[in-house]
Scaffold this motif. Sequence first.
Motif, PDB file in Angstrom:
ATOM      1  N   PHE A  54       0.768  -1.407   0.106  1.00 59.67           N
ATOM      2  CA  PHE A  54       0.238   0.159  -0.046  1.00 59.67           C
ATOM      3  C   PHE A  54       0.865   1.274   0.076  1.00 59.67           C
ATOM      4  O   PHE A  54       1.984   1.264   0.592  1.00 59.67           O
ATOM      5  CB  PHE A  54      -0.962   0.166   1.179  1.00 59.67           C
ATOM      6  CG  PHE A  54      -1.740  -1.114   1.427  1.00 59.67           C
ATOM      7  CD1 PHE A  54      -3.048  -1.023   0.374  1.00 59.67           C
ATOM      8  CD2 PHE A  54      -1.514  -2.251   2.022  1.00 59.67           C
ATOM      9  CE1 PHE A  54      -3.972  -2.095   0.425  1.00 59.67           C
ATOM     10  CE2 PHE A  54      -2.501  -3.215   1.958  1.00 59.67           C
ATOM     11  CZ  PHE A  54      -3.664  -3.233   1.308  1.00 59.67           C
ATOM     12  N   PHE A  55       0.360   2.384  -0.870  1.00 59.73           N
ATOM     13  CA  PHE A  55       0.955   3.525  -0.752  1.00 59.73           C
ATOM     14  C   PHE A  55       0.233   4.518  -0.101  1.00 59.73           C
ATOM     15  O   PHE A  55      -1.059   4.642  -0.072  1.00 59.73           O
ATOM     16  CB  PHE A  55       1.361   3.758  -2.005  1.00 59.73           C
ATOM     17  CG  PHE A  55       2.357   2.772  -2.965  1.00 59.73           C
ATOM     18  CD1 PHE A  55       3.817   3.154  -2.825  1.00 59.73           C
ATOM     19  CD2 PHE A  55       2.082   1.608  -3.450  1.00 59.73           C
ATOM     20  CE1 PHE A  55       4.524   2.111  -3.217  1.00 59.73           C
ATOM     21  CE2 PHE A  55       3.056   0.851  -4.057  1.00 59.73           C
ATOM     22  CZ  PHE A  55       4.325   1.099  -4.021  1.00 59.73           C
ATOM     23  N   ILE A  62       3.659  10.330  -3.921  1.00 53.86           N
ATOM     24  CA  ILE A  62       3.894   9.041  -3.001  1.00 53.86           C
ATOM     25  C   ILE A  62       4.697   9.321  -1.942  1.00 53.86           C
ATOM     26  O   ILE A  62       5.940   9.608  -2.339  1.00 53.86           O
ATOM     27  CB  ILE A  62       4.235   7.944  -3.978  1.00 53.86           C
ATOM     28  CG1 ILE A  62       3.264   7.677  -5.016  1.00 53.86           C
ATOM     29  CG2 ILE A  62       4.244   6.707  -2.905  1.00 53.86           C
ATOM     30  CD1 ILE A  62       1.778   7.174  -4.656  1.00 53.86           C
ATOM     31  N   VAL A  63       4.373   9.377  -0.722  1.00 49.41           N
ATOM     32  CA  VAL A  63       5.029  10.009   0.538  1.00 49.41           C
ATOM     33  C   VAL A  63       5.178   8.739   1.396  1.00 49.41           C
ATOM     34  O   VAL A  63       5.916   8.788   2.471  1.00 49.41           O
ATOM     35  CB  VAL A  63       4.418  11.123   0.987  1.00 49.41           C
ATOM     36  CG1 VAL A  63       4.171  12.379   0.356  1.00 49.41           C
ATOM     37  CG2 VAL A  63       3.123  10.929   1.752  1.00 49.41           C
ATOM     38  N   GLY A  64       4.537   7.628   1.228  1.00 52.63           N
ATOM     39  CA  GLY A  64       4.606   6.501   2.216  1.00 52.63           C
ATOM     40  C   GLY A  64       4.425   5.039   1.673  1.00 52.63           C
ATOM     41  O   GLY A  64       3.626   5.089   0.396  1.00 52.63           O
ATOM     42  N   CYS A  65       4.817   4.144   2.322  1.00 53.72           N
ATOM     43  CA  CYS A  65       4.574   2.762   1.908  1.00 53.72           C
ATOM     44  C   CYS A  65       4.514   1.761   2.679  1.00 53.72           C
ATOM     45  O   CYS A  65       5.255   1.785   4.073  1.00 53.72           O
ATOM     46  CB  CYS A  65       5.322   2.431   0.456  1.00 53.72           C
ATOM     47  SG  CYS A  65       7.040   2.166   1.070  1.00 53.72           S
ATOM     48  N   SER A  84       8.326   9.312   3.751  1.00 49.68           N
ATOM     49  CA  SER A  84       9.305  10.352   3.302  1.00 49.68           C
ATOM     50  C   SER A  84       9.350  11.269   4.470  1.00 49.68           C
ATOM     51  O   SER A  84       8.420  11.691   5.227  1.00 49.68           O
ATOM     52  CB  SER A  84       8.550  11.176   1.986  1.00 49.68           C
ATOM     53  OG  SER A  84       9.528  12.150   1.979  1.00 49.68           O
ATOM     54  N   PRO A  85      10.622  11.772   4.813  1.00 44.84           N
ATOM     55  CA  PRO A  85      10.772  12.584   5.992  1.00 44.84           C
ATOM     56  C   PRO A  85       9.914  13.901   5.916  1.00 44.84           C
ATOM     57  O   PRO A  85       9.504  14.588   6.745  1.00 44.84           O
ATOM     58  CB  PRO A  85      12.348  13.193   5.708  1.00 44.84           C
ATOM     59  CG  PRO A  85      12.961  11.762   4.942  1.00 44.84           C
ATOM     60  CD  PRO A  85      11.987  11.448   4.078  1.00 44.84           C
ATOM     61  N   THR A  86       9.733  14.450   4.438  1.00 43.68           N
ATOM     62  CA  THR A  86       8.784  15.417   4.529  1.00 43.68           C
ATOM     63  C   THR A  86       7.378  15.476   5.168  1.00 43.68           C
ATOM     64  O   THR A  86       6.513  16.302   5.010  1.00 43.68           O
ATOM     65  CB  THR A  86       8.612  16.288   2.926  1.00 43.68           C
ATOM     66  OG1 THR A  86       8.123  14.963   2.209  1.00 43.68           O
ATOM     67  CG2 THR A  86      10.369  16.400   2.487  1.00 43.68           C
TER      68      THR A  86
END
Length: 153
Positions: A54-55, A62-65, A84-86
């Motif tokens: 999942f993303f 796309i900031v996570g998975c 993602s750190p951001t």
Amino acid sequence: MNDVSIIPYSPDYQPDFKRLNIEWISRFFTVEPHDLEQLDHPELHIMPNDGQIFFAGIGDEIVGCVAMVNMGETGFELAKMAVSPTAQGKGIGKKLCLTAIDYARQVGVRNVWLESNRILTPALTMYASVGFREVPSVPTPYSRADIRMEMAL
């Protein structure tokens, strides 16, 4: 958090899967051969037997998975979670984790486990908040793994 959408795996997202995990792992640890197997070829090493990735997306980014890997008798492994750190500190990891757990329930999994490292206190706290509990470690392909957590569904 309302602007975060959760998206199931598509081969188009494999580069994001690899980018997010390499960024996360290399910040604290060393990327290991088993990481690269899964990141380069998720269709072979994660997706079979009801595995899923999942993303988290915000707009077009796309900031996570997170991955759910069918490990047979031991249940599903919650693996390759990265944000993602951001985008950290916005509850995206928890949203991904809960989505993955719900998916495991839907496909009839009875046990979900994960391996992590004790220096990752925010992650361990989040895992505990959704129901994971520490259990004795077992042999693992990852030198960085020094804690195992499980959840019965």
